[in-house]
Design an enzyme around this catalytic site. Structure first.
Site, PDB file in Angstrom:
ATOM      1  N   ARG A 106       0.694  -1.214  -0.017  1.00 15.32           N
ATOM      2  CA  ARG A 106      -0.168   0.097   0.191  1.00 15.32           C
ATOM      3  C   ARG A 106       0.876   1.176   0.039  1.00 15.32           C
ATOM      4  NH1 ARG A 106      -4.105  -1.330   4.926  1.00 15.32           N
ATOM      5  NH2 ARG A 106      -2.059  -1.561   5.823  1.00 15.32           N
ATOM      6  N   ASP A 127      -3.706  -2.427  -2.858  1.00 18.79           N
ATOM      7  CA  ASP A 127      -4.413  -2.612  -1.613  1.00 18.79           C
ATOM      8  C   ASP A 127      -5.337  -3.840  -1.718  1.00 18.79           C
ATOM      9  OD1 ASP A 127      -5.921  -2.339   0.905  1.00 18.79           O
ATOM     10  OD2 ASP A 127      -5.975  -0.076   0.741  1.00 18.79           O
ATOM     11  N   ASP A 186       5.311 -24.160   5.750  1.00 17.27           N
ATOM     12  CA  ASP A 186       5.609 -24.416   6.988  1.00 17.27           C
ATOM     13  C   ASP A 186       7.119 -24.312   7.120  1.00 17.27           C
ATOM     14  OD1 ASP A 186       6.557 -25.323   9.418  1.00 17.27           O
ATOM     15  OD2 ASP A 186       4.612 -26.239   9.932  1.00 17.27           O
ATOM     16  N   HIS A 187       7.685 -23.073   7.382  1.00 19.19           N
ATOM     17  CA  HIS A 187       9.172 -22.936   7.289  1.00 19.19           C
ATOM     18  C   HIS A 187      10.072 -24.025   8.028  1.00 19.19           C
ATOM     19  CE1 HIS A 187       9.267 -20.519  11.058  1.00 19.19           C
ATOM     20  NE2 HIS A 187      10.798 -21.060  11.008  1.00 19.19           N
ATOM     21  N   LYS A 238      13.972 -26.551   6.941  1.00 19.42           N
ATOM     22  CA  LYS A 238      15.066 -26.609   7.984  1.00 19.42           C
ATOM     23  C   LYS A 238      15.975 -27.954   7.584  1.00 19.42           C
ATOM     24  CE  LYS A 238      13.363 -23.972  11.702  1.00 19.42           C
ATOM     25  NZ  LYS A 238      14.203 -22.849  12.107  1.00 19.42           N
ATOM     26  N   HIS A 265       4.349 -26.219  13.149  1.00 18.74           N
ATOM     27  CA  HIS A 265       5.668 -26.791  13.260  1.00 18.74           C
ATOM     28  C   HIS A 265       5.785 -28.114  13.850  1.00 18.74           C
ATOM     29  CE1 HIS A 265       6.415 -22.934  11.542  1.00 18.74           C
ATOM     30  NE2 HIS A 265       6.465 -22.202  12.541  1.00 18.74           N
ATOM     31  N   LYS A 301       8.078 -19.313  24.680  1.00 17.72           N
ATOM     32  CA  LYS A 301       8.882 -18.125  24.406  1.00 17.72           C
ATOM     33  C   LYS A 301       9.386 -17.845  25.625  1.00 17.72           C
ATOM     34  CE  LYS A 301       6.664 -16.533  20.200  1.00 17.72           C
ATOM     35  NZ  LYS A 301       7.622 -16.713  19.185  1.00 17.72           N
ATOM     36  N   GLU A 331      12.393 -21.085  22.453  1.00 13.86           N
ATOM     37  CA  GLU A 331      12.691 -19.737  22.149  1.00 13.86           C
ATOM     38  C   GLU A 331      13.158 -18.928  23.338  1.00 13.86           C
ATOM     39  OE1 GLU A 331      10.716 -17.946  18.319  1.00 13.86           O
ATOM     40  OE2 GLU A 331       9.139 -18.974  19.417  1.00 13.86           O
ATOM     41  N   ASP A 340       0.210 -21.012  17.164  1.00 15.93           N
ATOM     42  CA  ASP A 340       1.440 -20.374  16.556  1.00 15.93           C
ATOM     43  C   ASP A 340       2.675 -21.411  16.252  1.00 15.93           C
ATOM     44  OD1 ASP A 340       3.075 -17.972  15.636  1.00 15.93           O
ATOM     45  OD2 ASP A 340       4.135 -18.385  17.240  1.00 15.93           O
ATOM     46  N   LYS A 358       1.861 -19.320   7.163  1.00 17.81           N
ATOM     47  CA  LYS A 358       0.901 -19.599   8.133  1.00 17.81           C
ATOM     48  C   LYS A 358       0.608 -18.401   9.032  1.00 17.81           C
ATOM     49  CE  LYS A 358       2.666 -20.801  12.073  1.00 17.81           C
ATOM     50  NZ  LYS A 358       3.451 -19.519  12.822  1.00 17.81           N
TER      51      LYS A 358
HETATM   52  C1  BG6 Z   1       6.769 -18.859  13.539  1.00 12.77           C
HETATM   53  C2  BG6 Z   1       6.148 -18.386  14.813  1.00 12.77           C
HETATM   54  O1  BG6 Z   1       6.155 -19.599  12.663  1.00 12.77           O
HETATM   55  O2  BG6 Z   1       8.141 -19.799  13.858  1.00 12.77           O
HETATM   56  C3  BG6 Z   1       6.829 -17.371  15.460  1.00 12.77           C
HETATM   57  O3  BG6 Z   1       5.091 -17.525  14.294  1.00 12.77           O
HETATM   58  C4  BG6 Z   1       8.304 -18.168  16.071  1.00 12.77           C
HETATM   59  O4  BG6 Z   1       6.218 -17.035  16.818  1.00 12.77           O
HETATM   60  C5  BG6 Z   1       8.954 -18.921  14.830  1.00 12.77           C
HETATM   61  O5  BG6 Z   1       9.214 -17.342  16.706  1.00 12.77           O
HETATM   62  C6  BG6 Z   1      10.025 -19.647  15.265  1.00 12.77           C
HETATM   63  O6  BG6 Z   1      10.925 -19.889  14.128  1.00 12.77           O
HETATM   64  P1  BG6 Z   1      12.550 -20.496  14.165  1.00 12.77           P
HETATM   65  O7  BG6 Z   1      12.693 -20.928  12.723  1.00 12.77           O
HETATM   66  O8  BG6 Z   1      13.243 -19.318  14.747  1.00 12.77           O
HETATM   67  O9  BG6 Z   1      12.377 -21.622  15.141  1.00 12.77           O
END
Ligand code: BG6
Length: 497
Positions: free
Chosen positions: A55, A98, A185-186, A190, A248, A346, A224, A243, A156
């Site tokens: 935007r 937008d 889903d990152h 990995k 994950h 966290k 984390e 989350d 996500k």
């Molecule tokens: C994300 C979450 O998908 O993954 C975050 O939304 C989290 O809250 C993060 O911090 C953790 O990813 P990584 O790769 O740092 O373990």
């Protein structure tokens, strides 16, 4: 073995990658640095363009300056190369769009029409809030830029429960067919997560032991040290279960528990993961009360610095959990009776993601009169940091005299074993999108099966109207998380530093 042609690897196509949300945190922190790395390694096909959509009233030059700054900020200094940055910037454009207004979308249409050939694959990366996925897909359809070869990438969280996930999937599905949809889903990008598949299925020694006969239980931790920081607006509507666990942690559980597919291919792995999700024992309200723990961080000290409580960061009291521990079961022949303990939080005492497979103790004590004890074997699969695998064993301490039993570790550290730095998850996943390889992306049925499993937990928690247990920031979570395992005669296996 002969693979179906649909499974054969494809080269990276020439793409027009439109990042909607191109000035957002995800784009600047993860996607553009990942594209820089792909450029640096020569993995972007000539002619591929990157079109940032946002935007903000930016022209191409203004957006390029932003991209340059993002790359400088988020790529390690020793990997920066100005000629590579210039090559990347040559590909970059910006359009003002937008999601909530029809304006600007024609300009995107115009830019896409300027593609160097009709073969260019259009990829739309929606780095925006999920409520916008449906409306944006509709706009793309309205301006006529979605072709059978186009792809859409969704970040996500996909919804906040099963019903909202279905609504989003339905809305996106009005415009894109399932094979065109890449849900990220990152964690699946990995290195060590993919190595889990190779470790399990490219070796023979583990498979005969990989079942309830030899495995006592499995622990999966993603801890984390960071708090929620500036994401508290989003996070407070989400919480750790939505989350981290719904996606994950359940994906990691699937990779540990799945049956061997006939080959590792685009649908075969996803088919097997789905079966695991469907085999998870549903949680009754009593199960939720007994087998789940919620926590919220209080003030404390992390890495030597004092940090505030979650509620203080948020500015008000909250029932949202920043920590979850739970006990799950996979109800099938291989895993019957083997608990899977998951935990994430966290502001914990360390940043670590790890899978620990704890084997059963030897059935018979063979060393009477020996000093020391036999400990059950444990395989630690370290996802991050210090990716690697460590097998804890009992060995004989060298020396004459009686037998002294001692624990020792077989270590495989990637950093030492391979002289290569693992690429960031987003770099690999973006390249897979450009190549059209969906293996590491979540299919609709997987996402919905995962929501179906967590939903009773969400429902029970919201019906209780209670605050989560507090734990001091910088600790390993609430005491109830320890009790969850102690009750079963087990303990969390802390990562060795
Ligand atoms: C994300 C979450 O998908 O993954 C975050 O939304 C989290 O809250 C993060 O911090 C953790 O990813 P990584 O790769 O740092 O373990």
């Amino acid at each position: 073995m002969t693979l179906p042609t649909s499974e054969l690897a494809t080269a990276s196509s020439v793409c027009d990658l439109t990042v909607v949300g191109g000035t957002g945190d995800l784009a600047l922190r993860k996607l553009l640095p990942a594209l820089y790395q792909s450029e640096r390694r020569g993995n972007l096909a000539p002619g591929t363009r990157v079109i940032g959509g946002s935007r903000h009233d930016l022209d191409d030059a203004g957006y390029r300056a932003m991209v340059r700054e993002a790359v400088h900020t988020h790529v390690p200094a020793h990997e920066l190369d100005e000629t590579v940055i210039e090559r990347l910037l040559d590909r970059v454009r910006h359009v003002v769009v937008d999601a909530d207004s029809p304006e600007g979308w024609d300009e995107l249409h115009g830019v896409l029409k300027q593609a160097e050939s009709d073969d260019v694959v259009r990829v739309f990366y929606l780095a925006v809030a999920p409520r916008l996925f449906g409306p944006i897909c509709q706009r793309l359809d309205d301006i006529g830029v979605v072709e059978p070869t186009s792809r859409v990438v969704l970040e996500k969280p996909l919804g906040t429960d099963l019903a909202s996930a279905r609504r989003i999937n339905d809305a996106v599905g009005q415009v894109f067919d399932e094979p065109q949809i890449f849900r990220i889903d990152h964690y699946l990008g990995k290195e060590s997560v993919q190595n889990l598949l190779v470790t399990r299925f490219a070796n023979t020694f583990l498979e005969p032991l990989w079942n309830s006969r030899w495995i006592d239980h499995v622990q999966i931790t993603a801890a984390e040290t960071l708090g929620v920081g500036e994401r508290s607006g989003y996070y407070d509507t989400s919480g750790a279960l939505r989350d981290m666990v719904q996606n994950h942690l359940l994906q990691l559980l699937c990779l540990v528990a799945m049956e061997p597919p006939t080959y590792v291919g685009r649908e075969t792995v996803r088919d097997e993961k789905l079966k695991v999700l469907q085999a998870l024992k549903p949680m009754s309200p009593e199960d939720v009360d007994r087998d789940t723990v919620r926590g919220s961080y209080a003030a404390g000290v992390v890495d030597g610095a004092e940090v505030p409580a979650y509620a203080d960061e948020l500015g008000r009291p909250s029932q949202t959990e920043t920590f979850v521990a739970l006990r799950a079961e996979v109800q099938n022949w291989r895993w019957a009776g083997v608990p899977f303990y998951l935990r994430t939080g966290k502001r914990m005492d360390r940043r670590t993601s790890e899978i620990v497979v704890v084997f059963k103790a030897p059935p018979h004590a063979m060393f009477p009169g020996s000093e020391g004890a036999t400990e059950p074997n444990r395989l630690h699969i370290r996802v991050q940091p210090d990716e690697g695998m460590h097998l804890h064993m009992t060995v004989k301490e060298p020396g004459p005299g009686g037998i002294r039993l001692r624990p020792a570790t077989l270590d495989l550290s990637y950093a030492t074993a391979f002289d290569a730095v693992s690429p960031e998850a987003y770099e690999r996943l973006l390249l897979d999108v450009l190549k059209g390889n969906p293996t590491l992306f979540m299919r609709r049925d997987e996402v919905e099966a995962a929501w179906a499993w967590v939903e009773p937990v969400l429902q029970r928690w919201s019906s209780l109207d209670e605050r989560p247990d507090e734990y001091p920031a910088g600790s390993s979570g609430p005491a109830a998380a320890e009790a969850l395992l102690e009750r079963d005669g087990r303990t969390w296996q802390e990562t060795d530093r």
